[in-house]
Motif scaffolding. Structure first.
Motif, PDB file in Angstrom:
ATOM      1  N   ARG A  33       0.829  -1.193   0.000  1.00 46.63           N
ATOM      2  CA  ARG A  33       0.000   0.000   0.000  1.00 46.63           C
ATOM      3  C   ARG A  33       0.870   1.252   0.000  1.00 46.63           C
ATOM      4  O   ARG A  33       2.015   1.236   0.455  1.00 46.63           O
ATOM      5  CB  ARG A  33      -0.946  -0.003   1.206  1.00 46.63           C
ATOM      6  N   ALA A  34       0.313   2.350  -0.478  1.00 45.35           N
ATOM      7  CA  ALA A  34       1.084   3.579  -0.650  1.00 45.35           C
ATOM      8  C   ALA A  34       1.577   4.119   0.686  1.00 45.35           C
ATOM      9  O   ALA A  34       0.886   4.051   1.706  1.00 45.35           O
ATOM     10  CB  ALA A  34       0.219   4.630  -1.351  1.00 45.35           C
ATOM     11  N   ASP A  35       2.795   4.656   0.677  1.00 49.95           N
ATOM     12  CA  ASP A  35       3.360   5.286   1.858  1.00 49.95           C
ATOM     13  C   ASP A  35       2.684   6.636   2.078  1.00 49.95           C
ATOM     14  O   ASP A  35       2.487   7.403   1.136  1.00 49.95           O
ATOM     15  CB  ASP A  35       4.870   5.487   1.666  1.00 49.95           C
ATOM     16  N   ILE A  36       2.278   6.927   3.316  1.00 42.38           N
ATOM     17  CA  ILE A  36       1.655   8.210   3.636  1.00 42.38           C
ATOM     18  C   ILE A  36       2.353   8.826   4.836  1.00 42.38           C
ATOM     19  O   ILE A  36       2.856   8.125   5.716  1.00 42.38           O
ATOM     20  CB  ILE A  36       0.145   8.058   3.935  1.00 42.38           C
ATOM     21  N   ASN A  37       2.404  10.154   4.859  1.00 39.53           N
ATOM     22  CA  ASN A  37       2.916  10.881   6.011  1.00 39.53           C
ATOM     23  C   ASN A  37       1.756  11.116   6.955  1.00 39.53           C
ATOM     24  O   ASN A  37       0.947  12.021   6.770  1.00 39.53           O
ATOM     25  CB  ASN A  37       3.523  12.213   5.566  1.00 39.53           C
ATOM     26  N   ASN A  38       1.673  10.292   7.986  1.00 41.55           N
ATOM     27  CA  ASN A  38       0.482  10.273   8.831  1.00 41.55           C
ATOM     28  C   ASN A  38       0.604  11.148  10.063  1.00 41.55           C
ATOM     29  O   ASN A  38      -0.121  10.974  11.022  1.00 41.55           O
ATOM     30  CB  ASN A  38       0.230   8.826   9.250  1.00 41.55           C
ATOM     31  N   GLY A  39       1.552  12.076  10.048  1.00 43.97           N
ATOM     32  CA  GLY A  39       1.769  12.903  11.233  1.00 43.97           C
ATOM     33  C   GLY A  39       2.875  12.327  12.087  1.00 43.97           C
ATOM     34  O   GLY A  39       3.013  11.114  12.235  1.00 43.97           O
ATOM     35  N   ALA A  40       3.705  13.189  12.647  1.00 46.15           N
ATOM     36  CA  ALA A  40       4.880  12.734  13.396  1.00 46.15           C
ATOM     37  C   ALA A  40       4.503  12.125  14.735  1.00 46.15           C
ATOM     38  O   ALA A  40       3.585  12.581  15.410  1.00 46.15           O
ATOM     39  CB  ALA A  40       5.829  13.905  13.621  1.00 46.15           C
ATOM     40  N   ILE A  41       5.221  11.071  15.112  1.00 43.28           N
ATOM     41  CA  ILE A  41       5.159  10.574  16.481  1.00 43.28           C
ATOM     42  C   ILE A  41       6.418  10.982  17.245  1.00 43.28           C
ATOM     43  O   ILE A  41       6.444  10.952  18.467  1.00 43.28           O
ATOM     44  CB  ILE A  41       4.981   9.044  16.536  1.00 43.28           C
ATOM     45  N   LEU A  42       7.459  11.396  16.507  1.00 45.69           N
ATOM     46  CA  LEU A  42       8.682  11.894  17.135  1.00 45.69           C
ATOM     47  C   LEU A  42       9.461  12.700  16.108  1.00 45.69           C
ATOM     48  O   LEU A  42       9.615  12.273  14.961  1.00 45.69           O
ATOM     49  CB  LEU A  42       9.546  10.730  17.644  1.00 45.69           C
ATOM     50  N   ASN A  43       9.960  13.878  16.545  1.00 40.27           N
ATOM     51  CA  ASN A  43      10.821  14.702  15.704  1.00 40.27           C
ATOM     52  C   ASN A  43      12.077  15.070  16.483  1.00 40.27           C
ATOM     53  O   ASN A  43      12.150  16.132  17.084  1.00 40.27           O
ATOM     54  CB  ASN A  43      10.104  15.979  15.256  1.00 40.27           C
ATOM     55  N   PRO A  44      13.086  14.204  16.499  1.00 38.85           N
ATOM     56  CA  PRO A  44      14.312  14.535  17.237  1.00 38.85           C
ATOM     57  C   PRO A  44      15.079  15.652  16.548  1.00 38.85           C
ATOM     58  O   PRO A  44      15.132  15.732  15.318  1.00 38.85           O
ATOM     59  CB  PRO A  44      15.101  13.223  17.212  1.00 38.85           C
ATOM     60  N   SER A  45      15.674  16.528  17.344  1.00 38.19           N
ATOM     61  CA  SER A  45      16.535  17.591  16.830  1.00 38.19           C
ATOM     62  C   SER A  45      17.545  17.920  17.910  1.00 38.19           C
ATOM     63  O   SER A  45      17.175  18.392  18.988  1.00 38.19           O
ATOM     64  CB  SER A  45      15.711  18.830  16.473  1.00 38.19           C
ATOM     65  N   SER A  46      18.807  17.636  17.645  1.00 38.08           N
ATOM     66  CA  SER A  46      19.834  17.841  18.664  1.00 38.08           C
ATOM     67  C   SER A  46      21.196  18.048  18.015  1.00 38.08           C
ATOM     68  O   SER A  46      21.383  17.768  16.824  1.00 38.08           O
ATOM     69  CB  SER A  46      19.887  16.646  19.623  1.00 38.08           C
ATOM     70  N   VAL A  47      22.132  18.545  18.805  1.00 39.83           N
ATOM     71  CA  VAL A  47      23.496  18.766  18.341  1.00 39.83           C
ATOM     72  C   VAL A  47      24.352  17.575  18.754  1.00 39.83           C
ATOM     73  O   VAL A  47      24.288  17.124  19.907  1.00 39.83           O
ATOM     74  CB  VAL A  47      24.073  20.068  18.933  1.00 39.83           C
ATOM     75  N   LEU A  48      25.125  17.051  17.813  1.00 40.49           N
ATOM     76  CA  LEU A  48      26.010  15.928  18.124  1.00 40.49           C
ATOM     77  C   LEU A  48      27.034  16.338  19.184  1.00 40.49           C
ATOM     78  O   LEU A  48      27.596  17.438  19.126  1.00 40.49           O
ATOM     79  CB  LEU A  48      26.742  15.466  16.868  1.00 40.49           C
ATOM     80  N   LYS A  49      27.300  15.457  20.127  1.00 40.67           N
ATOM     81  CA  LYS A  49      28.256  15.759  21.176  1.00 40.67           C
ATOM     82  C   LYS A  49      29.699  15.624  20.699  1.00 40.67           C
ATOM     83  O   LYS A  49      30.622  16.104  21.356  1.00 40.67           O
ATOM     84  CB  LYS A  49      28.018  14.825  22.370  1.00 40.67           C
ATOM     85  N   VAL A  50      29.896  14.957  19.577  1.00 42.27           N
ATOM     86  CA  VAL A  50      31.247  14.764  19.045  1.00 42.27           C
ATOM     87  C   VAL A  50      31.410  15.604  17.779  1.00 42.27           C
ATOM     88  O   VAL A  50      30.441  15.928  17.102  1.00 42.27           O
ATOM     89  CB  VAL A  50      31.516  13.280  18.728  1.00 42.27           C
ATOM     90  N   VAL A  51      32.660  15.950  17.473  1.00 41.76           N
ATOM     91  CA  VAL A  51      32.975  16.655  16.231  1.00 41.76           C
ATOM     92  C   VAL A  51      33.225  15.608  15.151  1.00 41.76           C
ATOM     93  O   VAL A  51      34.079  14.739  15.309  1.00 41.76           O
ATOM     94  CB  VAL A  51      34.208  17.552  16.396  1.00 41.76           C
ATOM     95  N   VAL A  52      32.477  15.681  14.068  1.00 46.61           N
ATOM     96  CA  VAL A  52      32.638  14.716  12.979  1.00 46.61           C
ATOM     97  C   VAL A  52      33.469  15.354  11.873  1.00 46.61           C
ATOM     98  O   VAL A  52      33.560  16.584  11.758  1.00 46.61           O
ATOM     99  CB  VAL A  52      31.274  14.249  12.438  1.00 46.61           C
ATOM    100  N   SER A  53      34.062  14.524  11.047  1.00 50.30           N
ATOM    101  CA  SER A  53      35.050  15.016  10.080  1.00 50.30           C
ATOM    102  C   SER A  53      34.496  15.225   8.682  1.00 50.30           C
ATOM    103  O   SER A  53      35.226  15.675   7.801  1.00 50.30           O
ATOM    104  CB  SER A  53      36.228  14.032  10.007  1.00 50.30           C
ATOM    105  N   SER A  54      33.238  14.904   8.453  1.00 47.94           N
ATOM    106  CA  SER A  54      32.663  15.071   7.112  1.00 47.94           C
ATOM    107  C   SER A  54      31.144  15.092   7.203  1.00 47.94           C
ATOM    108  O   SER A  54      30.553  14.670   8.206  1.00 47.94           O
ATOM    109  CB  SER A  54      33.108  13.929   6.191  1.00 47.94           C
ATOM    110  N   ALA A  55      30.530  15.558   6.118  1.00 49.76           N
ATOM    111  CA  ALA A  55      29.070  15.556   6.058  1.00 49.76           C
ATOM    112  C   ALA A  55      28.539  14.132   6.066  1.00 49.76           C
ATOM    113  O   ALA A  55      27.483  13.852   6.656  1.00 49.76           O
ATOM    114  CB  ALA A  55      28.602  16.294   4.802  1.00 49.76           C
TER     115      ALA A  55
END
Length: 222
Positions: A33-55
């Protein structure tokens, strides 16, 4: 009722050379069946605690963080009686996708934080399925960057319930799920008078806790 996740990261957009990660967790139909965006149950948004070396490493870290949260959601859904197949996680970075699926040869990426490879192991176990999709269709992008007020007004109704835009949002949810929307007699205007299959009606609320935006939008249209 299948869990779906859009994962995204923004490289070096936080103080002290940090990167921000975000995601959009929602419930959708089971294939085919078709994929639908049924409303968020979770939207995480945070800053990584480590420095990463690339995108690519930032995107790989986002897959790891979203996967950890998704594992708890999978367990909860299983306990509620909703059997889960491999949870699809979408990312817009082909390198991170390839590493997660073990389909690219690692060279300089061997320097990545070892714990991020947790997601690759879970893919091998069949718990997750990492796919690439373009940025414009990745809903996790909204939670990783700074946008103008105009962008928030345009995109906000896709994530939160806004009274003035409710008909537009609800009709967006109908796409791919209902063949023909109802039409108001004599006006030609669409009426929201359809019910999405196998889902219950739930009013929307939203609140923020510890950097997470929790929301539940209407997941049935009656």
């Amino acid at each position: 009722m299948q869990l779906r996740i859009d994962s995204d990261a923004s490289y070096l957009n936080a103080p002290h050379a940090r990167s921000r990660i975000g995601g959009h967790h929602y419930l959708s139909n089971a294939p085919p069946r078709a994929d639908i965006n049924n409303g968020a149950i979770l939207n995480p948004s945070s800053v990584l605690k480590v420095v990463v070396s690339s995108a690519a490493e930032a995107e790989y870290a986002a897959l790891f963080e979203n996967g950890k949260a998704g594992l708890l959601e999978r367990t909860t859904l299983e306990e509620l009686g909703h059997t889960q197949g491999p949870t699809r996680i979408n990312t817009d970075n082909s390198t991170a996708c390839g590493i997660a699926n073990d389909s690219v040869k690692q060279q300089r990426s061997r320097a990545m934080d070892m714990r991020f490879h947790w997601i690759r192991d879970r893919v091998k176990q069949g718990q997750f399925e990492v796919n690439w999709e373009p940025s414009k269709s990745n809903r996790g992008d909204y939670f990783t960057k700074h946008f103008t007020a105009a962008h928030h007004r345009r995109k906000g109704p896709n994530y939160l319930h806004v009274v003035s835009s409710q008909p537009q949002v609800l009709l967006t949810l109908l796409r791919g799920c209902v063949e023909t929307p109802a039409v108001s007699p004599g006006s030609g205007s669409p009426l929201v008078h359809q019910t999405l299959p196998h889902l219950d009606h739930m009013p929307m609320t939203a609140h923020s806790t510890n950097g997470y935006l929790h929301s539940n939008r209407p997941i049935a249209i009656q």
